[in-house]
Motif scaffolding. Structure first.
Motif, PDB file in Angstrom:
ATOM      1  N   UNK A  40       1.225  -1.223   0.248  1.00 32.69           N
ATOM      2  CA  UNK A  40       0.138  -0.142   0.242  1.00 32.69           C
ATOM      3  C   UNK A  40       1.104   0.625   0.191  1.00 32.69           C
ATOM      4  N   UNK A  41       2.722   1.179  -0.265  1.00 24.48           N
ATOM      5  CA  UNK A  41       3.292   2.375  -0.673  1.00 24.48           C
ATOM      6  C   UNK A  41       3.100   2.970  -1.763  1.00 24.48           C
ATOM      7  N   UNK A  42       2.929   2.170  -2.920  1.00 22.26           N
ATOM      8  CA  UNK A  42       2.495   2.618  -4.220  1.00 22.26           C
ATOM      9  C   UNK A  42       0.642   2.387  -4.890  1.00 22.26           C
ATOM     10  N   UNK A  43       0.731   3.335  -5.234  1.00 23.60           N
ATOM     11  CA  UNK A  43      -0.798   3.786  -5.827  1.00 23.60           C
ATOM     12  C   UNK A  43      -0.208   3.778  -7.809  1.00 23.60           C
ATOM     13  N   UNK A  44      -1.291   2.635  -7.944  1.00 24.47           N
ATOM     14  CA  UNK A  44      -1.404   2.425  -9.761  1.00 24.47           C
ATOM     15  C   UNK A  44      -1.947   3.217 -10.046  1.00 24.47           C
ATOM     16  N   UNK A  45      -2.048   4.203 -11.195  1.00 17.47           N
ATOM     17  CA  UNK A  45      -2.571   5.424 -11.537  1.00 17.47           C
ATOM     18  C   UNK A  45      -1.983   5.230 -12.666  1.00 17.47           C
ATOM     19  N   UNK A  46      -3.223   4.981 -14.284  1.00 19.58           N
ATOM     20  CA  UNK A  46      -3.297   4.863 -15.202  1.00 19.58           C
ATOM     21  C   UNK A  46      -3.238   6.466 -16.093  1.00 19.58           C
ATOM     22  N   UNK A  47      -2.922   7.448 -16.586  1.00 24.18           N
ATOM     23  CA  UNK A  47      -4.070   7.695 -17.558  1.00 24.18           C
ATOM     24  C   UNK A  47      -3.605   8.074 -19.423  1.00 24.18           C
ATOM     25  N   UNK A  48      -3.980   8.959 -20.104  1.00 26.30           N
ATOM     26  CA  UNK A  48      -3.858   9.097 -21.534  1.00 26.30           C
ATOM     27  C   UNK A  48      -2.994  10.343 -21.866  1.00 26.30           C
ATOM     28  N   UNK A  49      -2.532  10.931 -21.018  1.00 20.89           N
ATOM     29  CA  UNK A  49      -1.306  12.391 -21.251  1.00 20.89           C
ATOM     30  C   UNK A  49      -0.286  11.895 -21.535  1.00 20.89           C
ATOM     31  N   UNK A  50       0.049  10.997 -22.780  1.00 16.71           N
ATOM     32  CA  UNK A  50       1.353  11.013 -23.303  1.00 16.71           C
ATOM     33  C   UNK A  50       2.271  12.005 -23.678  1.00 16.71           C
ATOM     34  N   UNK A  51       1.539  13.540 -24.445  1.00 19.25           N
ATOM     35  CA  UNK A  51       2.097  14.889 -24.767  1.00 19.25           C
ATOM     36  C   UNK A  51       2.418  15.673 -24.264  1.00 19.25           C
ATOM     37  N   UNK A  52       3.667  16.292 -24.283  1.00 25.68           N
ATOM     38  CA  UNK A  52       3.816  17.490 -23.700  1.00 25.68           C
ATOM     39  C   UNK A  52       3.371  18.611 -24.414  1.00 25.68           C
ATOM     40  N   UNK A  53       2.244  19.713 -23.701  1.00 26.57           N
ATOM     41  CA  UNK A  53       3.156  19.489 -22.430  1.00 26.57           C
ATOM     42  C   UNK A  53       2.136  18.652 -21.098  1.00 26.57           C
ATOM     43  N   UNK A  54       1.012  18.517 -21.196  1.00 27.40           N
ATOM     44  CA  UNK A  54       0.457  17.843 -19.635  1.00 27.40           C
ATOM     45  C   UNK A  54       1.283  16.780 -19.275  1.00 27.40           C
ATOM     46  N   UNK A  55       1.590  15.766 -20.442  1.00 32.01           N
ATOM     47  CA  UNK A  55       2.326  14.986 -19.460  1.00 32.01           C
ATOM     48  C   UNK A  55       2.580  15.319 -18.202  1.00 32.01           C
ATOM     49  N   UNK A  56       4.280  16.416 -18.797  1.00 34.27           N
ATOM     50  CA  UNK A  56       4.409  16.662 -16.919  1.00 34.27           C
ATOM     51  C   UNK A  56       4.140  17.574 -16.019  1.00 34.27           C
ATOM     52  N   UNK A  57       3.115  17.821 -17.087  1.00 33.80           N
ATOM     53  CA  UNK A  57       2.135  19.132 -15.432  1.00 33.80           C
ATOM     54  C   UNK A  57       1.325  17.743 -15.255  1.00 33.80           C
ATOM     55  N   UNK A  58       0.807  16.925 -15.195  1.00 37.87           N
ATOM     56  CA  UNK A  58       0.226  15.667 -14.444  1.00 37.87           C
ATOM     57  C   UNK A  58       0.337  14.828 -13.585  1.00 37.87           C
ATOM     58  N   UNK A  59       1.957  14.540 -14.449  1.00 38.21           N
ATOM     59  CA  UNK A  59       2.985  13.878 -13.725  1.00 38.21           C
ATOM     60  C   UNK A  59       3.445  14.758 -12.737  1.00 38.21           C
ATOM     61  N   UNK A  60       3.251  15.892 -12.759  1.00 41.50           N
ATOM     62  CA  UNK A  60       4.193  16.492 -11.386  1.00 41.50           C
ATOM     63  C   UNK A  60       3.140  16.510 -10.592  1.00 41.50           C
ATOM     64  N   UNK A  61       1.560  16.436 -10.797  1.00 38.70           N
ATOM     65  CA  UNK A  61       0.700  17.127  -9.775  1.00 38.70           C
ATOM     66  C   UNK A  61       0.347  15.485  -9.300  1.00 38.70           C
TER      67      UNK A  61
END
Lengths: 410, 325
Positions: A40-61
């Motif tokens: 329970x120390x890692x949580x798996x998350x899936x999304x389709x933001x594979x293009x920059x800049x959204x990819x990093x923005x969502x990743x950082x969030x």
């Protein structure tokens, strides 16, 4: 070069079947990705933001929200074209991530499978989400997903071109038609609109349909016909290109950016591309309505974050914490400002507009907007396709407007 | 599988050490037979596993799916009620099926005819050695090296009605006044998709046909030219008959490859405008992934498989004939 053998032929036949039988892949992958449930120390998350800049923005969030909840985020960003089949595979092998992002249009179909937990059973506060945005994540009367931000479709006008032609920003359909005629000049079209055979054509047709008092469950109505006729006439009169049937939002954005069209009806997210050109002066307003005083109603769209049932209490609790962070006011504002979308919470409008005063109409359009799936829910995907087929058949003259729409209403 | 051989090995060793003796020799030959059988199976089993896993299972699964009401929910619950032939009825009675079938056939025939004739032309051309011929021949492979999705994006911009390079060139040459709506007119779009698919398919045809041409002995051409045969006569009497087995392979593989081709159409037009380039694979794709009617999608792809299978049978028969001939 070796001459292909019989084996190669069998390969080919196998590939043919792949379209219809992705569940096979699901069966094969079930063993691999289902592991590690109890950690329970890692949580798996899936999304389709594979293009920059959204990819990093969502990743950082996600990383920030993870560290606030005291977990590491194991993120998987899958290209949007493969996304849905991946979700279905994982739902088949019971290996969905702890937090699953979905295109709001796909939510009813996935919710119906039973793979997602209704948020009423979970501890996630929804008081930071506006009503129209809540409807994006609702199906069958249950709330399954939350969108921190939303977008919509608006009208972009090239300020310099309008000034030069002595045209003011159109507010009604008649205004729009006249303006487009005046703005059509040489190689330049008055208006560009998306009519591609994807959800994009539907996205552009809905504001016309809805502001004319029509509804997606009654496509053979007079209101629906008038709305489509208006769009068809733009092409027929030569103020919009025949190529609109090939253009998605991004193509319309390119046309507008290159000065090939003076007005563009497209997703507001195209803004980020336009902003790269400091020479371009443009204005964003709501899409014109039939008569002055008619209501502006546009479809809202976005991605909702859902909580699949994983059967692991501890991880589910952590996922709730992360989701609460994703939809917090703070996250909403930072995502909205960096991705040029609108926060889900109407209470944040004032603060958002302080940073982006020119986006008033955009924000208003979102607040008056409607979810595409709210009415038809699981039937929406079929109607979505029926609408884009009708739009294309009518624009290309394959069918009359009334035939195209009565076929779509079947 | 590998466990078998050490055992049989020791057994034969015993046989060898234990003196002659008829009985022992018989045992040795039985064990040798068994060892041979085991070795044969060892070669066959991987192929069988491969076929069962990647060929039989998908086909059977797809067949079963086409008789089920298989929706998005079925993936999660595993429940998909059997519905008999109703998916086939829905697919076959849909407005789109027959226009789509027609498109598929036109697309396949058009692509194959174009790919093959241009491919053969290029292959024959490159049979002559001239400066840079190897370099030019490898350039011809370029369309093959580009991912289809990149190639189609490129062609989409080339074929744009207003600003596409093709129309600009045609216009500059004075061949057209107004731009040709390559991909935006339902009456032209299928032709455009075929043109692009021909471009994509030429390298495959050139490569294999060129290989076939290499196998034809030069002496035959020399003899023919001594007898006074011109290039056309040499082609008809030497090249074509000797190339026939290769031609069969290229044609049939091409047909099957084109029939099931999804990415070219999806990338260029997504079956549009107004479904004018919808083919069976794209129809199946939309039924499955847009409408979530996986049962119908499976039914459509099974119909496609049957059509491809007919060509596959052709291929097997002709290739057998070529081997025995």
């Amino acid at each position: 070069m070796k001459v292909p053998t019989r084996r190669k032929l069998q390969n080919k036949i196998t590939m043919i079947t792949a379209v219809g039988s992705i569940s096979v892949l699901a069966a094969c992958s079930s063993a691999g990705s289902g592991g590690g449930q109890s950690d329970s120390t890692t949580i798996r998350v899936a999304d389709y933001y594979t293009d920059e800049p959204s990819k990093s923005i969502i990743g950082e969030m996600l990383d920030r929200c993870g560290s606030e909840a005291g977990v590491t985020i194991e993120r998987e960003a899958v290209p949007s074209g493969d996304y849905l089949s991946k979700v279905l595979q994982q739902s088949s092998s019971k290996s969905l991530p702890d937090i699953q992002m979905l295109d709001a249009q796909d939510l009813p179909a996935i919710a119906e499978t039973g793979a997602l937990a209704p948020l009423s059973e979970r501890e996630v506060s929804t008081n930071t989400i506006g009503e129209s945005v809540l409807s994006l994540g609702t199906s069958g009367g249950e709330l399954y997903g939350l969108a921190p931000t939303v977008g919509t479709i608006v009208m972009f006008t090239n300020t310099d071109m309008l000034q030069e032609a002595g045209v003011s920003v159109p507010e009604t359909w008649d205004d729009l038609k006249t303006a487009a005629e005046k703005l059509t000049d040489g190689d330049r079209y008055g208006i560009a609109i998306t009519a591609k055979n994807t959800g994009e054509a539907t996205y552009a047709y809905l504001p016309l349909l809805w502001s004319n008092g029509g509804s997606e469950d009654d496509l053979s109505s007079r209101e629906a016909q008038e709305a489509l006729q208006f769009e068809v006439d733009l092409v027929k009169d030569g103020v919009a290109s025949n190529s609109v049937v090939q253009w998605g939002n991004s193509d319309v954005g390119d046309q507008f950016l290159n000065g090939n069209a003076a007005i563009a009806i497209m997703s507001a997210t195209q803004m980020s591309k336009l902003n790269d050109d400091p020479e371009l002066n443009y204005e964003i307003t709501s899409i014109p309505v039939p008569e002055l005083g008619d209501d502006h109603v546009a479809p809202i769209g976005g991605e909702v974050w859902t909580l699949p049932r994983t059967g692991d209490d501890e991880r589910e609790n952590k996922a709730e914490e992360v989701l609460s962070c994703i939809v917090s006011n703070e996250t909403q504002l930072s995502l909205a400002e960096s991705r040029l979308v609108v926060p889900a919470n109407p209470d944040l409008d004032e603060e958002y507009l302080k940073t982006f005063p020119h986006l008033v109409s955009y924000v208003e359009t979102v607040r008056d907007g409607r979810s595409r799936t709210a009415l038809l829910e699981t039937e929406w995907p079929k109607t979505n396709q029926a609408i884009w087929e009708a739009v294309q058949s009518a624009i290309t003259g394959q069918k009359t407007v009334s035939d195209a729409l009565s076929d779509a209403a079947k | 599988m590998t466990n078998v051989s050490p055992d049989t090995m020791t057994e034969t060793d015993h046989g060898a050490q234990g003196g002659p003796g008829r009985k022992k020799r018989a045992r040795a030959s039985v064990s040798r037979e068994r060892r041979n059988a085991a070795a044969q199976w060892a070669f066959v089993v991987p192929a069988l596993i491969y076929i069962a896993l990647f060929f039989a299972y998908p086909v059977i699964k797809n067949l079963v799916m086409s008789f089920q009401d298989y929706t998005a929910s079925s993936f999660y619950t595993g429940e998909a009620p059997l519905v008999g032939f109703s998916n086939y009825v829905t697919v076959l009675s849909g407005d789109q099926f027959f226009p789509t079938l027609r498109n598929s056939l036109v697309f396949t025939v058009g692509s194959i005819v174009g790919q093959f004739s241009l491919g053969l032309l290029a292959a024959v051309f490159f049979r002559r050695r001239f400066p840079l011929s190897t370099f030019l021949r490898s350039l011809l492979l370029l369309p093959w090296l580009l991912p289809v999705i990149v190639a189609t994006a490129l062609w989409r911009s080339l074929m744009d009605q207003d600003s596409g390079a093709i129309n600009t060139v045609l216009n500059a040459l004075g061949l057209i006044d107004t731009g040709i709506p390559w991909l935006s007119s339902p009456s032209i779009a299928l032709l455009s998709v075929i043109i692009v698919n021909i471009w994509i398919g030429i390298p495959f045809n050139v490569a294999i046909l060129y290989g076939g041409l290499q196998d034809i002995p030069d002496e035959l051409y020399e003899a023919a030219s001594l007898d006074g045969a011109g290039p056309w006569r040499s082609f008809r009497s030497i090249t074509w008959p000797l190339l026939r087995p290769t031609v069969t392979v290229v044609m049939l593989l091409g047909v099957i490859y084109t029939l099931r081709s999804l990415d070219v159409v999806l990338g260029l037009t997504r079956g549009g405008p107004a479904n004018s380039t919808q083919t069976l694979p794209t129809l199946s794709y939309f039924q499955s992934f847009q409408q979530f009617e996986f049962g119908q999608g499976a039914a459509t792809s099974n119909i496609l498989i049957v059509i491809a299978f007919v060509f596959a049978l052709f291929y097997l028969r002709t290739s057998r004939r070529d081997i025995t001939a």
